[in-house]
Design an enzyme around this catalytic site. Structure first.
Site, PDB file in Angstrom:
ATOM      1  N   CYS A 119      -2.172   8.845   3.716  1.00  0.00           N
ATOM      2  CA  CYS A 119      -2.137   8.429   2.308  1.00  0.00           C
ATOM      3  C   CYS A 119      -3.446   8.795   1.618  1.00  0.00           C
ATOM      4  O   CYS A 119      -3.491   8.942   0.406  1.00  0.00           O
ATOM      5  CB  CYS A 119      -1.871   6.941   2.196  1.00  0.00           C
ATOM      6  SG  CYS A 119      -3.107   5.948   3.007  1.00  0.00           S
ATOM      7  N   GLU A 137       0.873  -1.181   0.000  1.00  0.00           N
ATOM      8  CA  GLU A 137       0.000   0.000   0.000  1.00  0.00           C
ATOM      9  C   GLU A 137       0.899   1.216   0.000  1.00  0.00           C
ATOM     10  O   GLU A 137       1.747   1.357   0.886  1.00  0.00           O
ATOM     11  CB  GLU A 137      -0.922  -0.007   1.218  1.00  0.00           C
ATOM     12  CG  GLU A 137      -2.053  -1.018   1.117  1.00  0.00           C
ATOM     13  CD  GLU A 137      -2.939  -0.824  -0.101  1.00  0.00           C
ATOM     14  OE1 GLU A 137      -3.030   0.311  -0.614  1.00  0.00           O
ATOM     15  OE2 GLU A 137      -3.503  -1.819  -0.583  1.00  0.00           O
TER      16      GLU A 137
HETATM   17  P1  NAD Z   1       8.753   4.915   3.507  1.00  0.00           P
HETATM   18  O1  NAD Z   1       8.490   4.251   2.215  1.00  0.00           O
HETATM   19  O2  NAD Z   1       9.898   5.839   3.610  1.00  0.00           O
HETATM   20  O3  NAD Z   1       9.003   3.797   4.623  1.00  0.00           O
HETATM   21  C1  NAD Z   1       8.071   2.775   4.852  1.00  0.00           C
HETATM   22  C2  NAD Z   1       8.770   1.616   5.541  1.00  0.00           C
HETATM   23  O4  NAD Z   1       9.674   0.982   4.621  1.00  0.00           O
HETATM   24  C3  NAD Z   1       9.624   2.040   6.733  1.00  0.00           C
HETATM   25  O5  NAD Z   1       9.486   1.067   7.747  1.00  0.00           O
HETATM   26  C4  NAD Z   1      11.025   2.033   6.143  1.00  0.00           C
HETATM   27  O6  NAD Z   1      12.046   1.902   7.112  1.00  0.00           O
HETATM   28  C5  NAD Z   1      10.954   0.820   5.238  1.00  0.00           C
HETATM   29  N1  NAD Z   1      11.965   0.749   4.177  1.00  0.00           N
HETATM   30  C6  NAD Z   1      12.671   1.769   3.620  1.00  0.00           C
HETATM   31  N2  NAD Z   1      13.462   1.285   2.630  1.00  0.00           N
HETATM   32  C7  NAD Z   1      13.242  -0.047   2.553  1.00  0.00           C
HETATM   33  C8  NAD Z   1      13.734  -1.101   1.721  1.00  0.00           C
HETATM   34  N3  NAD Z   1      14.621  -0.858   0.756  1.00  0.00           N
HETATM   35  N4  NAD Z   1      13.270  -2.353   1.914  1.00  0.00           N
HETATM   36  C9  NAD Z   1      12.333  -2.611   2.860  1.00  0.00           C
HETATM   37  N5  NAD Z   1      11.840  -1.663   3.693  1.00  0.00           N
HETATM   38  C10 NAD Z   1      12.281  -0.401   3.548  1.00  0.00           C
HETATM   39  O7  NAD Z   1       7.380   5.631   3.959  1.00  0.00           O
HETATM   40  P2  NAD Z   1       7.095   6.579   5.219  1.00  0.00           P
HETATM   41  O8  NAD Z   1       7.781   7.893   5.006  1.00  0.00           O
HETATM   42  O9  NAD Z   1       7.351   5.856   6.493  1.00  0.00           O
HETATM   43  O10 NAD Z   1       5.515   6.795   5.091  1.00  0.00           O
HETATM   44  C11 NAD Z   1       4.933   7.759   4.277  1.00  0.00           C
HETATM   45  C12 NAD Z   1       4.419   7.134   2.985  1.00  0.00           C
HETATM   46  O11 NAD Z   1       3.526   6.067   3.324  1.00  0.00           O
HETATM   47  C13 NAD Z   1       3.602   8.074   2.133  1.00  0.00           C
HETATM   48  O12 NAD Z   1       3.939   7.911   0.790  1.00  0.00           O
HETATM   49  C14 NAD Z   1       2.160   7.628   2.380  1.00  0.00           C
HETATM   50  O13 NAD Z   1       1.270   7.949   1.349  1.00  0.00           O
HETATM   51  C15 NAD Z   1       2.340   6.166   2.544  1.00  0.00           C
HETATM   52  N6  NAD Z   1       1.228   5.565   3.275  1.00  0.00           N
HETATM   53  C16 NAD Z   1       0.401   4.741   2.571  1.00  0.00           C
HETATM   54  C17 NAD Z   1      -0.687   4.156   3.210  1.00  0.00           C
HETATM   55  C18 NAD Z   1      -1.598   3.235   2.468  1.00  0.00           C
HETATM   56  O14 NAD Z   1      -2.324   2.488   3.116  1.00  0.00           O
HETATM   57  N7  NAD Z   1      -1.582   3.233   1.156  1.00  0.00           N
HETATM   58  C19 NAD Z   1      -0.918   4.422   4.569  1.00  0.00           C
HETATM   59  C20 NAD Z   1      -0.044   5.268   5.229  1.00  0.00           C
HETATM   60  C21 NAD Z   1       1.030   5.821   4.573  1.00  0.00           C
END
Ligand code: NAD
Length: 456
Positions: free
Chosen positions: A261, A227
């Site tokens: 999001c 997501e």
């Molecule tokens: P992010 O993508 O920076 O991080 C998300 C998670 O992924 C964190 O735990 C991070 O440490 C981990 N991560 C980073 N690099 C990785 C890799 N290479 N492999 C595996 N894991 C890795 O996102 P964020 O800044 O924490 O959150 C904000 C984003 O989340 C926004 O884009 C928002 O729209 C989205 N979001 C989506 C939903 C949904 O349900 N669609 C809900 C909430 C937030």
């Protein structure tokens, strides 16, 4: 050794959590323990699994006040929303505690006598990678169904929300068997190591990372659900009641500083110049009415953004949009020592302006006026994202034909883009979502795999 440090967005000198990152070797050890725990858990009678999830819900409920305060402190969520998130977390655990008792398959009329049926089995160790903006609800809306259907769980939380996840682990430790729910603090490396070892992966976060996770999971042949971001539109059609709608949309765009999001990132108003002017005035009034400030104060709607870097990104995006000819509608905020950004709505941008095509995770949103309904609906879908669309209208024919053609995961009618009911399937399309829906009854399909059985 890499440290995972989270600080309070409203008081950056306040260190909330400072723990070592989980190394790849430690992830492997945790996966071994989770695999062993999962075997016993899958063999545990469903009523006992259900009771354990209920006990987890009770433990979270007993700590509701502390948890809400921690959410406010660690991610800067306004306290009213933080209290709501804790309540939702409890409700999700109770809901999936009951689903543990649901039927696991179907019987079919056999082709040549005997018995034909399906049965769902747990996938094994669920690797859950979560963002910081719903630091309790998102880990739990993945964990609860995973556990209910017999999996074990390894959660890799966002570094910015590590304290909340570790608190959940403390609460789980009192009620769940060892190894069943383990939190692995860490950044990208820990996340990558988890995707390499899990039996199923559920990710929520940005599109850039989600796509990498999806590719890594596909390469290993395991199920993945990602997501990702959104650029959701609120579409105000010409029969909508402007005053009521402006209030709702102002909150959907700016509540929790636009860090959802499903936040409204684009407002599209259909009608003539007079209607555009009327709506813009109403929106300006509602923007001014939002209380900005310390998220711990009751009534505050807009707190800080998560980090200094996030604040800079928002300011840069607004500056670029203004340079491209956009006009900013802003409101004064008190600010403070934290990462506060002035809530801003930018009008007069082209549909292909970056602010209309790329997600900026903060209190910024565009407003575009168009002449008619068809143009408004086409514009709502003219991005690479497909998270949620709100339609403000009472015309059922418009709603039903939009639902037929849109590639948006969620359509809200006379309701804000934000806000999720955990008993409904949740998720986006296009670059917003990959690999099936979360929550509701949809979660069972993801956290189980199907056996088809034919007995002759
Ligand atoms: P992010 O993508 O920076 O991080 C998300 C998670 O992924 C964190 O735990 C991070 O440490 C981990 N991560 C980073 N690099 C990785 C890799 N290479 N492999 C595996 N894991 C890795 O996102 P964020 O800044 O924490 O959150 C904000 C984003 O989340 C926004 O884009 C928002 O729209 C989205 N979001 C989506 C939903 C949904 O349900 N669609 C809900 C909430 C937030």
């Amino acid at each position: 050794m890499t440290r995972i440090v989270s600080t309070s967005p409203q008081a950056p000198s306040d260190v909330v959590t400072d723990v070592p990152a989980t190394t790849a070797a430690d992830v492997a050890a945790a996966a071994d323990a989770a695999r062993a725990a999962q075997r016993d858990w899958a063999a545990t009678p469903a009523p006992q699994r259900s009771a354990a999830l209920t006990a987890f819900a009770d433990a979270v409920s007993r700590s509701a006040q502390d948890l809400a305060a921690l959410v406010v402190r660690e991610v800067g969520k306004p306290v009213t929303e933080a209290v709501g998130e804790v309540a939702r977390t409890v409700a999700i655990l109770r809901y999936y505690a009951q689903q543990a008792l649901d039927p696991l398959g179907e019987t079919y009329p056999p082709a040549t006598g005997g018995l034909s049926f399906t049965v769902r089995r747990p996938r094994g160790v669920a690797g859950l990678i979560t963002p910081w903006n719903f630091p309790l609800a998102i880990p739990v809306w993945k964990t609860a169904p995973a556990l209910a259907f017999g999996n074990s769980v390894l959660v890799k939380p966002s570094p910015d929300a590590t304290g909340c996840a570790l608190r959940l682990a403390e609460l789980a430790a009192g009620v769940l068997p060892d190894g069943l729910f383990t939190v692995l603090p860490g950044g990208a490396e820990t996340g990558t190591a988890l995707v390499d070892l899990a039996d199923v992966v559920s990710f929520t976060g940005s599109g850039a990372v989600g796509r990498q996770v999806a590719v890594a999971a596909a390469t290993r042949g395991i199920a993945a659900q990602c997501e990702m971001g959104g650029l959701s539109a609120s579409v105000v059609l010409d029969d909508a009641d402007i005053a009521a709608v402006a209030k709702q949309i102002a909150y959907a765009a700016m509540g929790f500083a636009g860090q959802k999001c499903t936040a409204t990132k684009r407002i599209i108003v259909a009608g003539d110049d007079r209607r555009e002017a009327e709506f813009t005035d109403a929106l300006r009034t509602e923007l001014d009415a939002l209380i900005c400030g310390d998220p711990a104060d009751a009534g505050v709607a807009v707190g800080p953004v998560i980090s200094a870097a996030a604040a800079e990104k928002v300011r840069d995006a607004v500056a670029e949009a203004e340079a491209a000819g956009g006009k900013a509608i802003t409101r004064a905020t008190d600010g403070g020592p934290g990462h506060f950004v002035v809530p801003t709505i930018v009008t007069g941008l082209e549909p292909d302006d970056p602010l209309n095509t790329d997600e900026v995770f903060g209190p910024v949103c565009t407003l575009t006026a168009v002449p008619d309904t068809a143009t408004a609906l086409a514009l709502a879908d003219a991005t690479s994202y497909g998270m949620a669309t709100s339609l403000y209208t009472h015309r059922l024919d418009v709603v039903t034909s939009y639902v037929e053609t849109t590639r948006t995961g969620m359509v809200k009618v006379n309701a804000p883009t934000t806000g999720v009911d955990f008993h409904l399937p949740f998720g986006g399309e296009k670059e917003s979502g990959y690999g099936g829906r979360e929550q509701g009854k949809a979660a069972r399909d993801f956290y189980t795999s199907l056996r088809t059985v034919q007995i002759s």
